[in-house]
Design a protein around this motif. Structure first.
Motif, PDB file in Angstrom:
ATOM      1  N   GLU A 342       0.864  -1.184   0.106  1.00 54.61           N
ATOM      2  CA  GLU A 342      -0.103   0.002   0.066  1.00 54.61           C
ATOM      3  C   GLU A 342       0.918   1.194   0.105  1.00 54.61           C
ATOM      4  OE1 GLU A 342      -3.079   2.121   3.204  1.00 54.61           O
ATOM      5  OE2 GLU A 342      -3.175   0.062   2.693  1.00 54.61           O
ATOM      6  N   THR A 343       0.456   2.159  -0.738  1.00 55.55           N
ATOM      7  CA  THR A 343       1.074   3.656  -0.872  1.00 55.55           C
ATOM      8  C   THR A 343       0.090   4.650  -1.028  1.00 55.55           C
ATOM      9  OG1 THR A 343       2.890   4.722  -1.730  1.00 55.55           O
ATOM     10  CG2 THR A 343       1.320   3.246  -3.346  1.00 55.55           C
ATOM     11  N   HIS A 344       0.383   5.957  -0.961  1.00 51.17           N
ATOM     12  CA  HIS A 344      -0.630   7.023  -1.007  1.00 51.17           C
ATOM     13  C   HIS A 344       0.168   8.041  -1.989  1.00 51.17           C
ATOM     14  CE1 HIS A 344      -1.736   5.578   2.890  1.00 51.17           C
ATOM     15  NE2 HIS A 344      -2.948   6.036   2.513  1.00 51.17           N
ATOM     16  N   THR A 345      -0.859   8.466  -2.971  1.00 51.38           N
ATOM     17  CA  THR A 345      -0.342   9.416  -3.993  1.00 51.38           C
ATOM     18  C   THR A 345       0.011  10.760  -3.559  1.00 51.38           C
ATOM     19  OG1 THR A 345      -2.561   9.848  -4.616  1.00 51.38           O
ATOM     20  CG2 THR A 345      -1.952   8.106  -5.397  1.00 51.38           C
ATOM     21  N   VAL A 346       0.559  11.580  -4.494  1.00 53.14           N
ATOM     22  CA  VAL A 346       0.646  12.929  -4.415  1.00 53.14           C
ATOM     23  C   VAL A 346       0.776  13.578  -5.567  1.00 53.14           C
ATOM     24  CG1 VAL A 346       3.317  12.689  -4.483  1.00 53.14           C
ATOM     25  CG2 VAL A 346       2.480  14.489  -3.219  1.00 53.14           C
ATOM     26  N   SER A 347       0.049  14.840  -5.647  1.00 53.17           N
ATOM     27  CA  SER A 347       0.100  15.685  -7.039  1.00 53.17           C
ATOM     28  C   SER A 347       1.118  16.361  -6.913  1.00 53.17           C
ATOM     29  CB  SER A 347      -1.226  16.324  -7.062  1.00 53.17           C
ATOM     30  OG  SER A 347      -1.341  17.379  -6.088  1.00 53.17           O
ATOM     31  N   ILE A 348       1.684  16.762  -8.072  1.00 48.34           N
ATOM     32  CA  ILE A 348       2.860  17.683  -8.295  1.00 48.34           C
ATOM     33  C   ILE A 348       2.442  19.309  -7.709  1.00 48.34           C
ATOM     34  CG2 ILE A 348       4.035  19.260  -9.934  1.00 48.34           C
ATOM     35  CD1 ILE A 348       4.202  16.528 -11.512  1.00 48.34           C
ATOM     36  N   ASP A 349       0.929  19.544  -7.985  1.00 41.52           N
ATOM     37  CA  ASP A 349       0.674  20.798  -7.372  1.00 41.52           C
ATOM     38  C   ASP A 349       0.771  20.795  -5.926  1.00 41.52           C
ATOM     39  OD1 ASP A 349       0.078  21.787  -9.737  1.00 41.52           O
ATOM     40  OD2 ASP A 349      -2.062  21.460  -9.950  1.00 41.52           O
ATOM     41  N   ASP A 350       0.457  19.854  -5.120  1.00 41.66           N
ATOM     42  CA  ASP A 350       0.519  19.466  -3.765  1.00 41.66           C
ATOM     43  C   ASP A 350       1.927  19.511  -3.194  1.00 41.66           C
ATOM     44  OD1 ASP A 350      -2.253  19.768  -3.373  1.00 41.66           O
ATOM     45  OD2 ASP A 350      -2.617  17.652  -3.231  1.00 41.66           O
ATOM     46  N   LEU A 351       2.751  18.746  -4.109  1.00 40.09           N
ATOM     47  CA  LEU A 351       4.215  18.621  -3.785  1.00 40.09           C
ATOM     48  C   LEU A 351       5.044  20.042  -3.778  1.00 40.09           C
ATOM     49  CD1 LEU A 351       6.900  16.931  -3.173  1.00 40.09           C
ATOM     50  CD2 LEU A 351       6.843  17.106  -5.869  1.00 40.09           C
ATOM     51  N   VAL A 352       4.519  20.889  -4.654  1.00 36.74           N
ATOM     52  CA  VAL A 352       5.384  22.270  -4.745  1.00 36.74           C
ATOM     53  C   VAL A 352       4.708  23.204  -3.433  1.00 36.74           C
ATOM     54  CG1 VAL A 352       5.052  24.149  -6.246  1.00 36.74           C
ATOM     55  CG2 VAL A 352       5.419  22.134  -7.293  1.00 36.74           C
ATOM     56  N   LYS A 353       3.493  23.031  -3.216  1.00 34.79           N
ATOM     57  CA  LYS A 353       2.855  23.867  -2.293  1.00 34.79           C
ATOM     58  C   LYS A 353       3.358  23.264  -0.759  1.00 34.79           C
ATOM     59  CE  LYS A 353      -1.765  25.045  -0.566  1.00 34.79           C
ATOM     60  NZ  LYS A 353      -3.068  25.180  -0.263  1.00 34.79           N
ATOM     61  N   GLU A 354       3.338  22.041  -0.672  1.00 30.03           N
ATOM     62  CA  GLU A 354       3.759  21.526   0.815  1.00 30.03           C
ATOM     63  C   GLU A 354       5.195  21.926   0.965  1.00 30.03           C
ATOM     64  OE1 GLU A 354       2.918  17.209   0.499  1.00 30.03           O
ATOM     65  OE2 GLU A 354       0.770  17.599   0.348  1.00 30.03           O
ATOM     66  N   ARG A 355       6.227  21.513  -0.062  1.00 31.33           N
ATOM     67  CA  ARG A 355       7.505  21.926   0.055  1.00 31.33           C
ATOM     68  C   ARG A 355       8.006  23.250  -0.261  1.00 31.33           C
ATOM     69  NH1 ARG A 355      10.444  16.483   0.184  1.00 31.33           N
ATOM     70  NH2 ARG A 355       8.724  14.878   0.309  1.00 31.33           N
ATOM     71  N   ALA A 356       6.825  24.233  -0.456  1.00 32.61           N
ATOM     72  CA  ALA A 356       7.260  25.644  -0.668  1.00 32.61           C
ATOM     73  C   ALA A 356       8.447  25.807  -1.686  1.00 32.61           C
ATOM     74  CB  ALA A 356       7.858  26.312   0.616  1.00 32.61           C
ATOM     75  N   ILE A 357       8.194  25.148  -3.045  1.00 32.23           N
ATOM     76  CA  ILE A 357       9.097  25.121  -3.937  1.00 32.23           C
ATOM     77  C   ILE A 357       8.843  26.378  -4.881  1.00 32.23           C
ATOM     78  CG2 ILE A 357       9.975  23.934  -6.011  1.00 32.23           C
ATOM     79  CD1 ILE A 357       8.909  21.375  -4.799  1.00 32.23           C
ATOM     80  N   PRO A 358      10.040  27.122  -4.785  1.00 31.34           N
ATOM     81  CA  PRO A 358       9.806  28.454  -5.322  1.00 31.34           C
ATOM     82  C   PRO A 358       9.559  28.773  -6.917  1.00 31.34           C
ATOM     83  CG  PRO A 358      12.056  28.287  -4.961  1.00 31.34           C
ATOM     84  CD  PRO A 358      11.354  27.165  -4.527  1.00 31.34           C
ATOM     85  N   LYS A 359      10.023  27.415  -7.504  1.00 32.88           N
ATOM     86  CA  LYS A 359       9.628  27.733  -9.089  1.00 32.88           C
ATOM     87  C   LYS A 359      10.001  26.081  -9.504  1.00 32.88           C
ATOM     88  CE  LYS A 359      14.498  28.235 -10.390  1.00 32.88           C
ATOM     89  NZ  LYS A 359      15.195  28.785 -11.494  1.00 32.88           N
ATOM     90  N   ILE A 360       9.460  25.938 -10.743  1.00 35.80           N
ATOM     91  CA  ILE A 360       9.814  24.722 -11.598  1.00 35.80           C
ATOM     92  C   ILE A 360      10.037  24.730 -12.853  1.00 35.80           C
ATOM     93  CG2 ILE A 360       8.801  22.386 -12.442  1.00 35.80           C
ATOM     94  CD1 ILE A 360       9.060  22.369  -9.271  1.00 35.80           C
TER      95      ILE A 360
END
Length: 435
Positions: A342-360
């Motif tokens: 079992e595993t849990h998904t992550v969206s790229i939008d949430d990843l960017v938000k959760e980690r406060a990534i300044p740009k992609i």
């Protein structure tokens, strides 16, 4: 020779996609091409009939048509239609050009040996009947992909890839299959650093330790020769038929979706330099073990890489179940006796938000057919940052149509290019860059 309706012409072309040796369709389409002054296309149809027909009457009739067609090509240029042929015309032309070939051993023998698959002189690696069905089902979308592609190299490549899938490896040899390519593949043996190796758990594949300093990458890793070739030699995530090339650059922040053994993450970490960051997404535990081993061999690059141990999807926190089979792992939403991790998904939008990534700056995806779902979960990121994209579309034919249309429908003014990095159907990458 008489003109026919556009619908009749299209039906004949569809018939030839299904069976390029349909003599009746070849004759009728050849006559339509001649009547509409598409003389080179008519010549291709008539020449094909002469090459395969055993009917004396039909061959004599076809010779007469071919004679007047060739005479007009040579002596009556004013009769020639010089307009650009449409997509189906070009596909039929491509199929006709390849259909009389008969290649032997048009396979990647090293790959076959690695996978313990028997090698035979007539080995077929394409289920052409399945491919025909899928291509015909997605024909409108594939046509749209063709017209979205920005340069001739990309459009010509798409035609070759479709011909390969429709006719198989006995008829079509893809562009990478050259003496230069095999010489480069052979030279990779000089990069093997020691007798040390890793044997994968699921398939018992041997991963040898490569030192890439001789090819200007200051790193080492355990990998397949084929993987080294695609990522570091052939530039699977660089499109260099234009200038400047589409690639990760100094200071970029990269999302590497589908990290596998870490080879692509290390490649991106090398390219982005000290000021860049790579987020590599991989959740299969046996892959992660090898990835982390590879990262530990390259401490300077490891500092630029963050591992995200979750599958990328259109929504976060969806439960997925999987069977760990390394690069060939199976994923489903339903738990079964065998598919039960079992595993849990992550969206790229949430990843960017959760980690406060300044740009992609660059997004690469090769995630076993889940690309369109992952793109759905990256819309905000793509809209905000307009990153360069390198998206695998080879896992299923529908992605030839769906991925380019999805990106185009965002109305962000992207340009599209196509690359391919094997001698078989796998590793087709759609590149997208904002204008």
């Amino acid at each position: 020779m008489q003109n026919e309706s556009p619908s009749m012409e299209r039906e004949l072309k569809i018939s030839l996609i299904k069976d390029i040796e349909n003599l009746d369709a070849l004759m009728k389409l050849g006559e339509i091409y001649y009547s509409s002054d598409r003389l080179c296309l008519a010549k291709s149809c008539f020449s094909k009939i002469l090459g395969i027909s055993n009917d004396i009457y039909q061959k004599e009739k076809t010779r007469k048509f071919l004679l007047i067609t060739e005479r007009d090509i040579q002596m009556n240029q004013s009769k020639m239609d010089h307009s650009v042929p449409d997509f189906l015309d070009l596909l039929i032309k491509e199929l006709l050009e390849h259909s009389l070939n008969d290649y032997y051993y048009n396979i990647d023998m090293e790959l076959f040996e690695m996978m313990s698959v028997p090698v035979s002189i007539d080995r077929v690696v394409v289920n052409t009947e399945n491919e025909k069905t899928e291509i015909l089902n997605q024909l409108q979308g594939i046509t749209e992909l063709y017209y979205h592609l920005e340069d001739k190299n990309s459009r010509d490549l798409l035609m070759k890839l479709l011909a390969f899938r429709l006719l198989g490896n006995k008829k079509v040899m893809l562009p990478l299959n050259t003496m230069e390519y095999w010489a480069k593949r052979k030279s990779l043996q000089n990069l093997i650093n020691s007798n040390e190796k890793i044997i994968t758990k699921s398939h018992k594949w041997n991963l040898q330790l490569f030192d890439l300093r001789k090819i200007n990458f200051d790193l080492q890793l355990f990998c397949f020769p084929i993987g080294i070739s695609a990522t570091f030699v052939d530039g699977q995530y660089e499109y260099d038929n234009i200038s400047p090339a589409i690639k990760a650059r100094e200071g970029d922040i990269v999302i590497d979706a589908g990290g596998c053994f870490g080879d692509t993450a290390l490649y991106f970490a090398h390219e982005v330099g000290e000021n860049g960051v790579v987020y590599t997404i991989e959740f299969i535990q046996s892959n992660l073990e090898i990835m982390k081993k590879n990262f530990s061999l390259n401490e300077n690059l490891q500092q630029r890489i963050t591992i995200v141990e979750r599958p990328v999807w259109n929504r976060s926190n969806e439960i997925l179940y999987y069977m760990d089979q390394g690069p060939a792992s199976f994923v489903t939403f339903s738990k079964t006796k065998d598919v039960n991790k079992e595993t849990h998904t992550v969206s790229i939008d949430d990843l960017v938000k959760e980690r406060a990534i300044p740009k992609i700056d660059f997004i690469k995806m090769d995630i076993e057919g889940a690309e369109i779902n992952a793109l759905n979960g990256a819309v905000k990121t793509i809209q905000e940052f307009r990153p360069k994209l390198a998206i695998a579309i080879y896992h299923q034919i529908k992605d030839f149509a769906s991925v380019v249309n999805f990106i185009s429908d965002l109305n962000l003014d992207y340009k599209f290019y196509l690359g391919h990095y094997t001698i078989y159907a796998q590793e087709t990458i759609l590149f997208a860059i904002p204008k």
